[in-house]
Design an enzyme around this catalytic site. Structure first.
Site, PDB file in Angstrom:
ATOM      1  N   TYR A  15       0.862  -1.189   0.000  1.00 53.21           N
ATOM      2  CA  TYR A  15       0.000   0.000   0.000  1.00 53.21           C
ATOM      3  C   TYR A  15       0.893   1.233   0.000  1.00 53.21           C
ATOM      4  CZ  TYR A  15      -4.369   2.509   0.763  1.00 53.21           C
ATOM      5  OH  TYR A  15      -5.445   3.337   0.615  1.00 53.21           O
ATOM      6  N   LYS A  42     -20.261 -20.797  -9.605  1.00 56.54           N
ATOM      7  CA  LYS A  42     -19.467 -20.697 -10.830  1.00 56.54           C
ATOM      8  C   LYS A  42     -18.064 -20.188 -10.512  1.00 56.54           C
ATOM      9  CE  LYS A  42     -20.345 -21.206 -15.302  1.00 56.54           C
ATOM     10  NZ  LYS A  42     -21.248 -22.188 -15.902  1.00 56.54           N
TER      11      LYS A  42
END
Length: 474
Positions: free
Chosen positions: A113, A168
């Protein structure tokens, strides 16, 4: 007759008297209802009785109520509670985000970050193509739906479609190592769907359209393919077509027939039927007759839907105009992607010798597979409780693995045809028989073979190096 299924597994917590006979009576009573008992575990025991967890596969949701009522009729037996294993599996969802690089120190934080991440952002701003190399884009697929054609449930909306899209995404990860995420849209407006997916595209390396009703699904796919620089795949169309072709290639070997010579009957001219017909033609099929609700589509017929018009003009060269039952007479292959229980074994008996039947309507096939097998040599369904399951999971994980690895931007008929042949090729000729024309969904070789075939086609025949080694290696 419906059979017990793992998708309807329940566990009953039952209080019974402290005797071997009482426990055996409980198991026998459950079995008498038609359930398949898979486990009996003692949860708690005292000198006066037992608390037993009894696990069984049932036929449907109501079956559990019948079992509980039957047990309550037994002397000294009381059902404390029962739970549905499928619902338990879905508690809190089936997927999560995981961190690839642990962030445990200030050094880790400064790189993952701020301030270090700013350098990566600047690099991508200077060269947008670096997003594929330096972000999740290189391995991420959006699973997009509007919830209008979910499984056999129809238009149930985006929230109710979410469990399917989660599933899925889980299959993408399990079988292809692909990070997929559900994108369930609360709109059925074609323009809005196209605009939203385009706006989300910077995050993803590919788009998998799922459970969007025809004919809007055709336009959405076509527009996104034209306007995005990442591959767009409608699994209900092309995933089904790929696996059907794979199974048919091997089934034809079993019956010693050639695809250019066989007469193919297709029931269902929606998204899946359209894609199946196109891919069969790409493989060399020349004698296809397609049937909708009103009968055979034939040349010269007027259609407002351009996709049905295409089928009418490119199939049925003999101009057959009768019903589906009449069209089956003498046919070599039946492929159903329509509705359950529309045919009988007697209808299949009218087909040619060594017939092939793919009855793929779910959850109820077009014809009972047991009846069909009395007359056809090869029978396949979309179900897991019969041989030869034609399941899209054989196609899409490996397909997208290959697409992402190669950086491909489009999906061609040739690429899908080669993917189908890769699936078929996993089953060796000496393994082929009427009950085994398609590999199992847990065969790790399938995704690897499909990915390799796709990478090769996408690279123009050149081998693309990749570090992915399939589910067995993870």
């Amino acid at each position: 007759m419906a059979l017990p299924s793992p998708s309807y597994t329940i566990t009953l917590r039952v209080q019974v008297p402290a005797s071997q006979r009482a426990s055996s009576t409980v198991v026998a009573a459950v079995a008498d209802t038609g359930a398949a008992v898979t486990g009996v575990d003692v949860a708690h025991s005292t000198a006066h009785g037992l608390v037993v967890d009894l696990t069984c596969d049932t036929v449907d949701a109501e079956h559990g109520d019948r079992i509980a009522a039957r047990l309550e009729e037994l002397e000294g037996v009381h059902v404390l509670k029962w739970s549905d294993s499928t619902f338990l599996l879905h508690l809190g969802g089936k997927i999560e985000v995981a961190v690839k690089s642990p962030i445990t120190t200030r050094r880790d934080l400064s790189r993952a970050y701020t301030p270090g991440v700013a350098r990566v952002c600047t690099a991508i701003a200077d060269n947008p193509e670096d997003a594929r190399r330096l972000t999740i884009k290189r391995n991420t697929v959006a699973v997009v739906t509007d919830g209008t054609a979910v499984l056999g449930l129809g238009d149930i909306g985006p929230a109710a479609a979410l469990p399917v899209m989660e599933g899925k995404a889980a299959l993408f990860k399990q079988f292809g190592g692909v990070d997929a995420w559900p994108v369930c849209l609360d709109t059925t407006d074609t323009d809005e769907i196209v605009a939203i997916v385009k706006a989300l595209a910077p995050v993803y390396g590919g788009v998998n359209l799922e459970d969007i009703a025809a004919p809007r699904c055709f336009e959405i796919e076509a527009r996104l393919r034209a306007e995005l620089d990442i591959p767009v795949f409608h699994d209900d169309q092309h995933g089904t077509a790929i696996v059907v072709l794979a199974a048919l290639v091997n089934a034809l070997k079993v019956v010693d027939k050639h695809i250019s010579q066989v007469r193919v009957v297709v029931s269902g001219v929606g998204a899946a039927g359209n894609a199946i017909i196109r891919l069969l033609r790409a493989q060399g099929a020349r004698h296809i007759v397609a049937f909708g609700r009103t009968g055979a589509l034939h040349p010269g017929e007027e259609h407002g839907d351009p996709h049905r018009a295409w089928i009418a003009e490119h199939t049925n060269p003999e101009g057959f105009t009768g019903s589906l039952r009449d069209g089956l007479a003498g046919a070599d292959v039946f492929i159903g992607v329509s509705a359950g229980d529309i045919l009988t074994g007697a209808d299949i008996a009218r087909m040619a010798d060594d017939a092939i039947v793919f009855a793929l309507a779910n959850p109820t096939p077009e014809v009972d597979p047991v009846e069909a097998s009395e007359h056809a040599t090869v029978v396949a369904t979309g179900r897991s409780d019969h041989p030869n399951q034609i399941n899209n999971v054989l196609a899409f994980p490996g397909l997208f693995r290959g697409l992402l690895d190669s950086g491909a931007t489009e999906i061609t008929d040739e690429l899908m045809r080669v993917a189908a042949l890769a699936i078929a090729g996993v089953v060796a000729d000496d393994e082929l028989n009427s009950a085994f024309v398609i590999p199992g969904v847990f065969d790790h070789r399938v995704a690897e073979s499909v990915a390799e075939a796709v990478r090769t086609v996408a690279a123009g025949g050149r081998r693309v190096r990749t570090s992915w080694r399939g589910p067995a290696a993870r």
